[in-house]
Scaffold this motif. Sequence first.
Motif, PDB file in Angstrom:
ATOM      1  N   LEU A 135     -19.751 -13.053  28.084  1.00 21.98           N
ATOM      2  CA  LEU A 135     -20.423 -12.070  28.927  1.00 21.98           C
ATOM      3  C   LEU A 135     -21.779 -11.770  28.304  1.00 21.98           C
ATOM      4  O   LEU A 135     -21.986 -12.026  27.114  1.00 21.98           O
ATOM      5  CB  LEU A 135     -19.600 -10.780  29.027  1.00 21.98           C
TER       6      LEU A 135
ATOM      7  N   SER B 115     -22.442  -5.676  28.187  1.00 20.75           N
ATOM      8  CA  SER B 115     -21.688  -5.721  29.442  1.00 20.75           C
ATOM      9  C   SER B 115     -20.773  -4.511  29.552  1.00 20.75           C
ATOM     10  O   SER B 115     -20.372  -3.912  28.553  1.00 20.75           O
ATOM     11  CB  SER B 115     -20.834  -6.989  29.504  1.00 20.75           C
TER      12      SER B 115
ATOM     13  N   ASP C 288     -17.710  -5.781  34.372  1.00 22.20           N
ATOM     14  CA  ASP C 288     -18.164  -7.170  34.303  1.00 22.20           C
ATOM     15  C   ASP C 288     -17.025  -8.090  33.863  1.00 22.20           C
ATOM     16  O   ASP C 288     -16.861  -9.190  34.379  1.00 22.20           O
ATOM     17  CB  ASP C 288     -19.353  -7.312  33.348  1.00 22.20           C
TER      18      ASP C 288
ATOM     19  N   GLU D  63     -14.623  -8.466  36.767  1.00 20.55           N
ATOM     20  CA  GLU D  63     -15.165  -9.392  37.761  1.00 20.55           C
ATOM     21  C   GLU D  63     -14.990 -10.837  37.302  1.00 20.55           C
ATOM     22  O   GLU D  63     -14.633 -11.699  38.095  1.00 20.55           O
ATOM     23  CB  GLU D  63     -16.649  -9.090  38.010  1.00 20.55           C
ATOM     24  N   LYS D  64     -15.197 -11.092  36.027  1.00 25.00           N
ATOM     25  CA  LYS D  64     -15.016 -12.440  35.482  1.00 25.00           C
ATOM     26  C   LYS D  64     -13.547 -12.861  35.600  1.00 25.00           C
ATOM     27  O   LYS D  64     -13.255 -14.010  35.919  1.00 25.00           O
ATOM     28  CB  LYS D  64     -15.466 -12.444  34.016  1.00 25.00           C
TER      29      LYS D  64
END
Length: 94
Positions: free
Chosen positions: A28, A32, A36, A39-40
């Motif tokens: 990331l 982050s 985040d 979402e990954k």
Amino acid sequence: MKVKIKYLGRTMELFGLSPDQKEETISLRQKSLYKDALEKIKEKFLRANKNKDIGKYDIFNDIAVFSKGRILRNIKERPIDHPEIIIAPLIAGG
């Protein structure tokens, strides 16, 4: 920033990993937020299941995502302060 993801139970199979792959590392950007990372994780699930008809299925209904004992959905706007995430099944015995 590197974040280690540990899979409990058989959750790794939801992400297209073999049953013996209990952890992996994702990259990331620096500073982050936990959202985040979430979402990954969601993107990884969607890539692994792109050939299946999953419709509006939400992976977060079947797994819990923790870091340092905290549920990430509750702290998603905070910066990542612990580079280890645990993905666990919500159903006992998963």
